[in-house]
Design an enzyme around this catalytic site. Structure first.
Site, PDB file in Angstrom:
ATOM      1  N   SER A 121       0.843  -1.205   0.000  1.00  0.00           N
ATOM      2  CA  SER A 121       0.000   0.000   0.000  1.00  0.00           C
ATOM      3  C   SER A 121       0.876   1.252   0.000  1.00  0.00           C
ATOM      4  CB  SER A 121      -0.975  -0.042   1.185  1.00  0.00           C
ATOM      5  OG  SER A 121      -2.011   0.892   1.027  1.00  0.00           O
ATOM      6  N   ASP A 171     -10.102  -3.344  -5.630  1.00  0.00           N
ATOM      7  CA  ASP A 171      -9.562  -2.722  -4.422  1.00  0.00           C
ATOM      8  C   ASP A 171     -10.392  -1.486  -4.081  1.00  0.00           C
ATOM      9  OD1 ASP A 171      -8.040  -1.251  -2.540  1.00  0.00           O
ATOM     10  OD2 ASP A 171      -6.148  -1.953  -3.387  1.00  0.00           O
ATOM     11  N   HIS A 209      -8.135  -4.981  -0.983  1.00  0.00           N
ATOM     12  CA  HIS A 209      -6.931  -4.228  -0.630  1.00  0.00           C
ATOM     13  C   HIS A 209      -6.092  -5.060   0.329  1.00  0.00           C
ATOM     14  CE1 HIS A 209      -4.444  -0.650  -0.329  1.00  0.00           C
ATOM     15  NE2 HIS A 209      -4.375  -0.876   0.973  1.00  0.00           N
TER      16      HIS A 209
END
Length: 332
Positions: free
Chosen positions: A146, A274, A302
């Site tokens: 991320s 996501d 995600h």
């Protein structure tokens, strides 16, 4: 490479939330870490957690993981990668971004999505540990998740061919490579009510602790009025790290424009469902250089990618990424 979500886990939100909270992260016992505190070039400190275990001797392959927003070495994905490293006989390290190791950092700064300078000095120091007396070094692979994935690819783009002195290959998992698109997505509807609130629940107290360290550093009332990440970044993240405002930060810190400049093997893995990263914002093949591999499965959420029978596990993702990283070293 392929991924199919279990039939019992449908939709991007479920595939994000369930793996983080309930799915199994390891096949073996919970990883145990040994912590080192490193002095940063600016007088601050960074805490680095190393996986315990392994035999003494020549340097072993090292897998480095840069965590996501408000993550740590205890995040579900970090535990999964630690388990894979242990199984393969590798060393494993998680450098914590400033303020994410459980103790407030010293300097009037925190961390941000484009923090490639931080990535750079950490990798240089880790490389030094990998060198044998004859000057050779064991393989070093870096994974960013991320926020950490965007920062890692930003570093790879900034360093170009020089990055090969530090890493054999890199992988970014669910990175918001277009920060503006990601920021807008997480600030709307269900995302705003669930994910934004979750992040602000820890980010705001950390910012207020930083204000107590450095009175006058930012406007306290404006911070408390922030209801989304854009508002928070406008008051805190952007000005503390040299950006004009949140929009300037999101534009300049995004890794997507630098992907053509990457000169080490790089994997950019993003699920198309996501909730944080709109599929329309993902890079297309013509927007990256030949060193970048795009993997964009339809499902996964995600940083989810759960597999197996209920309640599922998340070990498949780190296993797949580890195989890809090793293959790049073999080709080199």
């Amino acid at each position: 490479m392929n991924y199919e979500a279990p039939a019992w886990l449908c939709g991007g939100h479920a595939q994000t939330i369930w793996p983080a909270l309930f799915a199994r992260s390891t096949f073996g016992p919970a990883p145990r870490y040994r912590r080192e505190r490193w002095d940063a070039p600016d007088g601050d400190f960074v805490d680095v957690d190393f996986l315990q275990g392994g035999e003494a001797g020549p340097p072993r392959p090292l897998l480095v993981l840069f965590h996501g927003l408000e993550g740590s070495s205890r995040s579900h994905y970090a535990l999964g990668f630690a388990d894979v490293a242990r199984e393969r006989g590798w060393d494993f390290a998680v450098p914590h971004f400033r303020g994410c190791s459980g103790e407030i950092n010293r300097a009037p700064r925190a961390y941000h999505s484009g923090d490639h300078e931080e990535i750079a000095w950490l990798l240089v120091r880790l490389v030094q540990r990998q060198r044998a007396p004859d000057g050779t070094r064991a393989p070093l692979w870096a994974v960013g998740v991320s926020l950490g994935g965007n920062a890692l690819l930003r570093w790879a783009g900034e360093w170009g061919a020089a990055a090969a002195a530090s890493v054999d290959a890199v992988a970014a998992i669910c990175a918001p490579l277009d920060l503006a698109a990601g920021g807008q997505a997480i600030g709307r509807g269900f995302n705003r009510q669930v994910y934004t609130r979750m992040f602000l629940r820890t980010m705001v107290p950390k910012a207020l602790a930083k204000l107590a360290q450095y009175p006058g550093l930012f406007d306290r009332a404006a911070l408390l009025a922030a209801r989304d990440l854009h508002g928070f970044d406008d008051v805190f993240t952007a000005p503390l790290h040299g950006f004009r405002d949140a929009d300037d930060y999101w534009r300049r810190a995004s890794a997507k424009p630098l992907l053509p400049q990457v000169r080490v093997p790089a994997l950019a893995l993003n699920a198309r469902n996501d909730p944080f990263v709109p599929a329309a914002s993902l890079p297309r093949p013509g927007q990256v250089g030949r060193h970048v591999t795009l993997w964009q499965p339809d499902h996964g959420g995600h940083v989810g990618f759960a597999q197996g029978a209920w309640p599922g596990h998340v070990r498949g993702l780190p296993d797949t990424v580890a195989q890809w990283l090793v293959a790049q070293s073999a080709h080199g």
